[in-house]
Scaffold this motif. Structure first.
Motif, PDB file in Angstrom:
ATOM      1  N   GLY A 184       0.859  -1.276  -0.049  1.00 46.05           N
ATOM      2  CA  GLY A 184       0.058  -0.069   0.187  1.00 46.05           C
ATOM      3  C   GLY A 184       1.067   1.208  -0.009  1.00 46.05           C
ATOM      4  O   GLY A 184       2.062   1.147   0.297  1.00 46.05           O
ATOM      5  N   PHE A 185       0.407   2.377  -0.211  1.00 44.30           N
ATOM      6  CA  PHE A 185       0.977   3.675  -0.158  1.00 44.30           C
ATOM      7  C   PHE A 185       0.387   4.575   1.193  1.00 44.30           C
ATOM      8  O   PHE A 185      -0.781   4.619   1.372  1.00 44.30           O
ATOM      9  N   LYS A 186       1.083   5.103   2.007  1.00 52.34           N
ATOM     10  CA  LYS A 186       0.696   6.043   2.993  1.00 52.34           C
ATOM     11  C   LYS A 186       1.098   7.254   2.230  1.00 52.34           C
ATOM     12  O   LYS A 186       2.028   7.650   2.119  1.00 52.34           O
ATOM     13  N   VAL A 187       0.001   8.064   2.389  1.00 50.07           N
ATOM     14  CA  VAL A 187      -0.012   9.355   1.746  1.00 50.07           C
ATOM     15  C   VAL A 187      -0.080  10.299   2.690  1.00 50.07           C
ATOM     16  O   VAL A 187      -1.063  10.301   3.668  1.00 50.07           O
ATOM     17  N   SER A 188       0.630  11.411   2.619  1.00 51.14           N
ATOM     18  CA  SER A 188       0.122  12.763   3.551  1.00 51.14           C
ATOM     19  C   SER A 188       0.927  13.921   2.945  1.00 51.14           C
ATOM     20  O   SER A 188       0.964  13.859   1.715  1.00 51.14           O
ATOM     21  N   SER A 189       0.684  15.074   3.652  1.00 51.37           N
ATOM     22  CA  SER A 189       1.299  16.423   2.976  1.00 51.37           C
ATOM     23  C   SER A 189       2.228  16.922   4.220  1.00 51.37           C
ATOM     24  O   SER A 189       1.769  17.153   5.253  1.00 51.37           O
ATOM     25  N   ARG A 190       3.340  17.328   3.892  1.00 51.49           N
ATOM     26  CA  ARG A 190       3.931  18.370   4.456  1.00 51.49           C
ATOM     27  C   ARG A 190       3.296  19.617   5.122  1.00 51.49           C
ATOM     28  O   ARG A 190       3.543  20.379   6.174  1.00 51.49           O
ATOM     29  N   LYS A 191       2.378  19.880   4.203  1.00 51.69           N
ATOM     30  CA  LYS A 191       1.474  21.230   4.707  1.00 51.69           C
ATOM     31  C   LYS A 191       0.618  21.039   5.929  1.00 51.69           C
ATOM     32  O   LYS A 191       0.372  22.033   6.477  1.00 51.69           O
ATOM     33  N   VAL A 192       0.323  19.692   6.146  1.00 53.92           N
ATOM     34  CA  VAL A 192      -0.200  19.621   7.383  1.00 53.92           C
ATOM     35  C   VAL A 192       0.979  19.787   8.369  1.00 53.92           C
ATOM     36  O   VAL A 192       0.232  20.868   9.524  1.00 53.92           O
ATOM     37  N   LEU A 193       1.903  19.642   8.405  1.00 57.57           N
ATOM     38  CA  LEU A 193       2.879  20.083   9.385  1.00 57.57           C
ATOM     39  C   LEU A 193       2.969  21.442   9.381  1.00 57.57           C
ATOM     40  O   LEU A 193       2.999  22.408  10.496  1.00 57.57           O
ATOM     41  N   GLN A 194       2.972  22.050   8.276  1.00 61.98           N
ATOM     42  CA  GLN A 194       3.357  23.525   8.056  1.00 61.98           C
ATOM     43  C   GLN A 194       2.209  24.452   8.936  1.00 61.98           C
ATOM     44  O   GLN A 194       2.626  25.193   9.514  1.00 61.98           O
ATOM     45  N   LYS A 241       0.604  19.120  20.002  1.00 65.10           N
ATOM     46  CA  LYS A 241      -0.503  19.253  19.099  1.00 65.10           C
ATOM     47  C   LYS A 241       0.072  18.497  17.638  1.00 65.10           C
ATOM     48  O   LYS A 241      -0.683  17.894  17.238  1.00 65.10           O
ATOM     49  N   LEU A 242       1.422  18.732  17.482  1.00 70.50           N
ATOM     50  CA  LEU A 242       2.073  18.092  16.356  1.00 70.50           C
ATOM     51  C   LEU A 242       1.798  16.691  16.402  1.00 70.50           C
ATOM     52  O   LEU A 242       1.301  15.755  15.636  1.00 70.50           O
ATOM     53  N   LEU A 243       2.166  15.998  17.695  1.00 69.69           N
ATOM     54  CA  LEU A 243       1.950  14.426  17.814  1.00 69.69           C
ATOM     55  C   LEU A 243       0.649  14.131  17.911  1.00 69.69           C
ATOM     56  O   LEU A 243       0.310  13.013  17.268  1.00 69.69           O
ATOM     57  N   GLN A 244      -0.404  14.893  18.269  1.00 66.25           N
ATOM     58  CA  GLN A 244      -1.724  14.631  18.018  1.00 66.25           C
ATOM     59  C   GLN A 244      -2.124  14.684  16.404  1.00 66.25           C
ATOM     60  O   GLN A 244      -3.050  13.567  16.079  1.00 66.25           O
ATOM     61  N   VAL A 245      -1.818  15.490  15.712  1.00 68.04           N
ATOM     62  CA  VAL A 245      -2.114  15.632  14.320  1.00 68.04           C
ATOM     63  C   VAL A 245      -1.425  14.378  13.726  1.00 68.04           C
ATOM     64  O   VAL A 245      -1.933  13.875  13.030  1.00 68.04           O
ATOM     65  N   LEU A 246      -0.248  14.011  14.265  1.00 65.93           N
ATOM     66  CA  LEU A 246       0.544  13.046  13.270  1.00 65.93           C
ATOM     67  C   LEU A 246      -0.282  11.696  13.201  1.00 65.93           C
ATOM     68  O   LEU A 246       0.117  10.802  12.801  1.00 65.93           O
ATOM     69  N   SER A 247      -1.018  11.530  14.518  1.00 62.56           N
ATOM     70  CA  SER A 247      -1.692  10.246  14.635  1.00 62.56           C
ATOM     71  C   SER A 247      -2.852   9.911  13.834  1.00 62.56           C
ATOM     72  O   SER A 247      -3.887   8.995  13.749  1.00 62.56           O
ATOM     73  N   THR A 252     -11.284  12.921   7.095  1.00 61.56           N
ATOM     74  CA  THR A 252     -12.190  13.758   7.689  1.00 61.56           C
ATOM     75  C   THR A 252     -11.829  14.359   9.316  1.00 61.56           C
ATOM     76  O   THR A 252     -12.106  15.546   9.495  1.00 61.56           O
ATOM     77  N   LYS A 253     -11.111  13.520   9.832  1.00 60.41           N
ATOM     78  CA  LYS A 253     -10.508  13.683  11.226  1.00 60.41           C
ATOM     79  C   LYS A 253      -9.425  14.938  11.076  1.00 60.41           C
ATOM     80  O   LYS A 253      -9.585  16.164  11.825  1.00 60.41           O
ATOM     81  N   LEU A 254      -8.847  15.028   9.983  1.00 54.93           N
ATOM     82  CA  LEU A 254      -7.660  16.067   9.790  1.00 54.93           C
ATOM     83  C   LEU A 254      -8.442  17.354   9.672  1.00 54.93           C
ATOM     84  O   LEU A 254      -8.196  18.239  10.059  1.00 54.93           O
ATOM     85  N   GLU A 255      -9.488  17.276   8.666  1.00 58.35           N
ATOM     86  CA  GLU A 255     -10.387  18.272   8.485  1.00 58.35           C
ATOM     87  C   GLU A 255     -11.057  18.839   9.826  1.00 58.35           C
ATOM     88  O   GLU A 255     -11.016  20.362  10.035  1.00 58.35           O
ATOM     89  N   GLU A 256     -11.369  18.004  10.718  1.00 63.15           N
ATOM     90  CA  GLU A 256     -11.961  18.726  12.066  1.00 63.15           C
ATOM     91  C   GLU A 256     -10.869  19.484  12.623  1.00 63.15           C
ATOM     92  O   GLU A 256     -11.197  20.346  13.456  1.00 63.15           O
ATOM     93  N   ILE A 257      -9.602  18.838  12.568  1.00 61.53           N
ATOM     94  CA  ILE A 257      -8.676  19.498  13.404  1.00 61.53           C
ATOM     95  C   ILE A 257      -8.057  20.740  12.711  1.00 61.53           C
ATOM     96  O   ILE A 257      -7.557  21.995  13.475  1.00 61.53           O
ATOM     97  N   LEU A 258      -7.800  20.574  11.412  1.00 58.12           N
ATOM     98  CA  LEU A 258      -7.274  21.847  10.780  1.00 58.12           C
ATOM     99  C   LEU A 258      -8.079  22.887  10.213  1.00 58.12           C
ATOM    100  O   LEU A 258      -7.912  23.955   9.725  1.00 58.12           O
ATOM    101  N   GLY A 259      -9.379  22.422  10.088  1.00 55.99           N
ATOM    102  CA  GLY A 259     -10.424  23.200   9.334  1.00 55.99           C
ATOM    103  C   GLY A 259     -10.089  22.863   7.806  1.00 55.99           C
ATOM    104  O   GLY A 259      -9.306  22.526   7.367  1.00 55.99           O
ATOM    105  N   GLY A 260     -11.273  23.225   7.195  1.00 52.80           N
ATOM    106  CA  GLY A 260     -11.314  22.875   5.898  1.00 52.80           C
ATOM    107  C   GLY A 260     -10.909  23.770   4.714  1.00 52.80           C
ATOM    108  O   GLY A 260     -10.903  23.865   3.440  1.00 52.80           O
ATOM    109  N   THR A 261      -9.960  24.843   5.417  1.00 57.36           N
ATOM    110  CA  THR A 261      -9.860  25.790   4.237  1.00 57.36           C
ATOM    111  C   THR A 261      -8.207  25.847   3.675  1.00 57.36           C
ATOM    112  O   THR A 261      -7.905  26.280   2.875  1.00 57.36           O
ATOM    113  N   GLY A 262      -7.290  25.040   4.328  1.00 56.61           N
ATOM    114  CA  GLY A 262      -6.035  25.078   4.200  1.00 56.61           C
ATOM    115  C   GLY A 262      -5.346  24.416   2.990  1.00 56.61           C
ATOM    116  O   GLY A 262      -6.512  23.530   2.355  1.00 56.61           O
ATOM    117  N   ASP A 263      -4.580  24.436   2.374  1.00 55.49           N
ATOM    118  CA  ASP A 263      -3.924  23.751   1.247  1.00 55.49           C
ATOM    119  C   ASP A 263      -3.772  22.349   1.421  1.00 55.49           C
ATOM    120  O   ASP A 263      -4.060  21.455   0.489  1.00 55.49           O
TER     121      ASP A 263
END
Ligand SMILES: Nc1ccc(Br)nc1
Length: 445
Positions: A184-194, A241-247, A252-263
């Motif tokens: 499989g491929f695990k996918v994310s974005s560095r913009k999450v951390l940013q 906060k970082l460690l919480q987001v990384l898990s 959908t969960k990420l959008e709850e945490i970050l909000g739906g407006t970021g890149d």
């Protein structure tokens, strides 16, 4: 070497040390520590693997490039604390220049793009298969060289580029029998951390270093991660906060945490939507913990993993929109991946998918009389000029030896050059699979 040289092996006398060797010590016949030889069987597997890399790259319309294995050290001296930097195989050459054996291909690609500048029409779709090096203390006994397949798209800022290169890797996997159940491929974005770091006013220049620290999250104790983040200027609150987001493992969960407006969310949503259109949704999953260990990634990052969890990452890649400007060039958006030649072979062994790659020669040609060695050479040339492969027996050998060699090289036909046939302008042919034997004229070969 002239025929009269008696380099110790000549016919005229006992073995004596060749004149050009001072003290005849037996050298170490093994390759240097951490490196490999490729004898025929291993070389057939390597060629099979690399041919699949290249055929897939061409299927996707990519052009092959390559660069020197030896580069200026300056290309790799990034200060983000990367392992690839700590293990740089670097030295000072005879011209007192600081040089390095390339640890990866992407900086060389960036260098070439800058060098070619305006003469290049974007987008570029380039691929390479090249040997890369690291100097690791042999305590861990790991290899110091491997071959990496890279595909890069330069000049496309949209996520369609990342979707395309992931599709190319999946095409490769499917060609060699690997399925979505295996990998499989695990996918994310560095913009999450940013986006998280920006909320805690972590300076932009710390971003690369923070990513490298977080990439070690499964390799070193969590307390050490926290210490290193603190040392890099990340507050305890920001770290939590970082460690919480990384898990987070769902968009959908990420959008709850970050909000739906970021890149970050927008890019990831687009990638998963494109994955569906490419037909590889079952291959990819969101995993916020994926950051990859190269400082220059700026956006989508991904890594191929074996679902049984027995092996290290099979491949990895992502977007690197700022790399060219770090070399003084204009920023050109880019993304790409690296795919090593070692873990994939371990995976194929695990899955029983290693291909059977015996030597295959169409003809073995043998003179039945020493005086017909020249005639045998003529027959071999006729066959070769017709595009048929020939193993020509070069010495006067008994037929038993010839049959044994024919079996070892998996020859289809044995061509026997005998005096009586030759006088009729013919040769003997034995089909080795059936044992059927007949005489044919040279022009019927
Ligand atoms: N970068 C790099 C180079 C060589 C090996 Br082996 N592994 C990783």
């Amino acid at each position: 070497q002239s025929p009269t040289d008696n380099a110790g092996g000549g016919r005229s006398g006992a073995l004596s040390p060749p004149p050009f060797v001072e003290d005849l010590q037996r050298i170490d016949v093994n390759p240097p520590r951490g490196t490999r030889d490729f004898p025929p069987e291993e070389m057939r597997l390597r060629n099979w693997l690399f041919n699949n890399f290249k055929e897939v790259s061409c299927l996707f319309g990519f052009e092959e490039v390559d660069f020197p294995v030896l580069e200026s050290e300056a290309l790799f001296v990034r200060k983000a604390g990367e392992e690839i930097r700590d293990q740089l195989y670097c030295f000072e050459d005879r011209g007192n220049r600081r040089v390095a054996l390339r640890p990866e291909l992407t900086p060389s690609l960036a260098r070439l793009v800058i060098q070619k500048g305006k003469s290049l029409s974007l987008p570029l779709k380039w691929f390479a298969v090249g040997q890369c090096w690291r100097y690791e203390r042999m305590t861990r006994g790991r290899r110091r060289e491997h071959y990496q397949w890279n595909m890069d798209i330069i000049g496309v800022p949209e996520v369609t580029a990342e979707a395309e290169i992931i599709s190319s890797i999946i095409t490769f996997f499917k060609r060699i029998g690997i399925t979505a159940s295996d990998v499989g491929f695990k996918v994310s974005s560095r913009k999450v951390l940013q986006e998280v770091l920006m909320r805690y006013s972590i300076p932009e220049e710390s971003f690369g270093k923070v990513c490298i620290i977080i990439d070690k999250i499964e390799k070193i104790p969590l307390d050490d991660i926290k210490k290193e983040l603190k040392f890099a200027g990340v507050s305890a609150e920001a770290t939590e906060k970082l460690l919480q987001v990384l898990s987070i493992k769902s968009l959908t969960k990420l959008e709850e945490i970050l909000g739906g407006t970021g890149d970050a969310i927008a890019d990831l949503k687009q990638l998963f939507s494109l994955a569906e259109k490419f037909g590889y949704s079952e291959w990819i999953q969101f995993d916020a913990s994926i950051v990859r260990g190269l400082a220059y990634y700026t956006g989508i990052v991904f890594e191929g993993f074996d679902r049984e969890g027995k092996l290290r990452a099979i491949c990895g890649g992502g977007r690197y929109d700022r790399l060219l400007s770090t070399f003084g060039g204009d920023d050109i958006p880019a993304c790409g991946f690296g795919f090593g030649d070692a873990v994939i072979v371990e995976l194929l062994k695990e899955k029983g998918l290693l291909p059977e790659l015996g030597l295959q020669v169409e003809n073995i040609v043998c003179a039945l009389d020493p005086d017909l060695q020249g005639a045998a050479a003529t027959v071999a040339t006729i066959l070769r000029e017709k595009g048929q492969s020939v193993d020509l027996v070069l010495e006067n050998k008994p037929l038993k030896w010839v049959f044994k060699r024919a079996a070892r090289i998996n020859a289809s036909r044995l061509i026997l050059v005998g005096i009586s046939e030759w006088q009729k302008g013919m040769v003997g042919v034995k089909i080795l699979s059936s044992g059927e034997q007949h005489e044919i004229k040279l022009d019927e070969l």
